[in-house]
Scaffold this active site. Structure first.
Site, PDB file in Angstrom:
ATOM      1  N   ARG A  44       0.838  -1.195   0.000  1.00  0.00           N
ATOM      2  CA  ARG A  44       0.000   0.000   0.000  1.00  0.00           C
ATOM      3  C   ARG A  44       0.871   1.242   0.000  1.00  0.00           C
ATOM      4  NH1 ARG A  44      -2.207  -0.091   4.787  1.00  0.00           N
ATOM      5  NH2 ARG A  44      -0.970   1.646   5.610  1.00  0.00           N
ATOM      6  N   TYR A  63     -15.419  17.376 -16.001  1.00  0.00           N
ATOM      7  CA  TYR A  63     -15.883  16.002 -15.894  1.00  0.00           C
ATOM      8  C   TYR A  63     -16.933  15.876 -14.797  1.00  0.00           C
ATOM      9  CZ  TYR A  63     -15.766  11.054 -14.638  1.00  0.00           C
ATOM     10  OH  TYR A  63     -16.110   9.767 -14.313  1.00  0.00           O
ATOM     11  N   ASP A 108      -6.053  19.219 -15.036  1.00  0.00           N
ATOM     12  CA  ASP A 108      -6.402  17.856 -15.451  1.00  0.00           C
ATOM     13  C   ASP A 108      -5.962  17.719 -16.905  1.00  0.00           C
ATOM     14  OD1 ASP A 108      -7.593  15.512 -16.368  1.00  0.00           O
ATOM     15  OD2 ASP A 108      -9.394  15.774 -15.146  1.00  0.00           O
ATOM     16  N   LYS A 152      -7.331   6.473 -19.219  1.00  0.00           N
ATOM     17  CA  LYS A 152      -7.616   6.952 -20.558  1.00  0.00           C
ATOM     18  C   LYS A 152      -6.389   6.790 -21.463  1.00  0.00           C
ATOM     19  CE  LYS A 152     -11.595   8.190 -18.708  1.00  0.00           C
ATOM     20  NZ  LYS A 152     -11.413   8.164 -17.256  1.00  0.00           N
TER      21      LYS A 152
END
Length: 383
Positions: free
Chosen positions: A54, A107, A179, A204
């Site tokens: 983690r 978004y 972004d 993406k």
């Protein structure tokens, strides 16, 4: 790691940054360290700093080295999704009583997180047209801590002047987050233009094959990176080793893919402009696009995302997205295959009734890397 590659070309960095052959076996491709924990040589005796996946994992470290080099940043952190990265960034940079300036075209997931989650925590926001610098300055308050911009925006392909926004943010004592998902670091490097943080949904274009979900934050601000890393480790929104490996594999061919995405998008835009069934085409490569000059200045090319309005209205738009064959009706974007969607009913449904609501007649294309003639024929037949 990123500093070692700053003088090399993008394609070279994509293949080599963070990805030296394995020192033990000579494996050319970074191994998938599919382990949750690491043996210690005595209490606190960590081997190369790894104790628990983690916190850090060698496969993820390689991905982060590559992402930092591609964006020209000193630090990169990978996340389980773009929204995990968004949440970490915003919760690290704001506290109850603080204010965010959010682009008025953004978004739907980002809007939902801010409007439905962070406001419950006492964070305020104002939606502003970030292409309009006067409107942006007017939206800034004394308690503004973050200006959050997409460029190009999702789904209307708006363009913001990154350097100008960076100046506004600096004057306000705020951080500018860009972004960069639509543009990718191949087409645009916001840190070089003054942004404080770059965010990606690596699901993406960076991953590029519609087979992995992920996100990333890149910055050269060590204090910000430390805050991001602390919250990521505390909250646990990390990608697994295989997810990291898939994203790293995809990033190696980003330059090649973005050129083809851009080629195909330009040809499709030419076709859409000739159709009397299309009332408006949104693409920053068009000279009549209001942000074209800025896009031409800060982007290498104009990308593979295209949106357009259907002249006959919402139902005609819904009918269109149901008729294509090669363009798959699906959410997401940036993969090798072409996708089509209706933002108002799909990716941006959460913005209904808000200042970010998108036009009902809007269709969004993620143009893939198939043969452009086949894609054009598919759209023409559907229209």
């Amino acid at each position: 790691m990123a500093d070692d590659f700053t003088r090399l070309g993008f394609e070279t960095r994509a293949i080599h940054a963070g990805q030296e052959p394995d020192s033990r076996t000579g494996a050319v491709i970074v191994p998938i360290y599919q382990t949750s924990t690491f043996a210690q040589d005595g209490v606190g005796g960590l081997r190369e700093g790894y104790e628990y996946s983690r916190t850090a994992n060698p496969t993820r470290t390689a991905l982060e080295g590559a992402l930092a080099a591609l964006e020209g940043g000193a630090h990169a952190l990978a996340f389980a999704s773009g929204m995990a990265a968004t949440d970490t960034a915003l919760r690290s940079m704001t506290k109850p009583g603080d204010h965010i300036v959010l682009g008025s075209d953004a978004y739907g997931g980002t809007f939902r997180l801010i409007d439905k989650v962070l406001t419950l925590w006492g964070v305020e926001y104002t939606a502003a047209d970030l292409h309009d610098l006067d409107a942006t300055r007017a939206a800034v308050r004394p308690n503004t801590k973050v200006i959050w911009s997409e460029t190009p925006t999702n789904p209307l392909l708006g363009i913001a002047d990154i350097a100008a926004l960076a100046s506004i943010a600096a004057e306000a004592g705020a951080k500018l987050v860009i972004d960069n998902t639509f543009a990718t670091p191949y087409l645009q490097t916001p840190l070089a233009l003054g942004a404080d943080v770059v965010l990606h949904s690596t699901t993406k274009y960076l991953g590029g094959h519609s087979d992995v979900v992920g996100g990333a934050l890149v910055t050269s601000d060590s204090a910000l990176n430390e805050a991001f890393a602390f919250l990521r480790n505390s909250a646990g929104g990390v990608p697994g080793p295989f997810d990291s490996w898939l994203t790293l594999r995809g990033a190696k061919t980003l330059a090649l893919r973005m050129e083809k995405h851009s080629d195909n998008a330009e040809r499709i835009v030419e076709t859409l402009l000739r159709s009397d069934k299309i009332s408006k085409v949104y693409y920053p490569g068009l000279s009549e696009h209001p942000g074209h000059e800025i896009a031409a200045k800060q982007m290498r090319r104009f990308g593979g995302m295209v949106s357009f309005s259907v002249a006959a209205g919402e139902q005609a738009a819904l009918d269109l997205v149901a008729r294509t064959k090669l363009f798959t009706l699906a959410e997401s974007l940036g993969g090798i295959e072409s996708l089509i969607e209706h933002p108002g009913r799909m990716t941006h449904a959460s913005t209904a009734g808000s200042p970010l609501q998108v036009p009902a007649d809007l269709v969004r294309l993620s143009v893939g890397i198939e043969d452009s003639a086949d894609l054009i024929q598919d759209l023409v037949s559907a229209l």
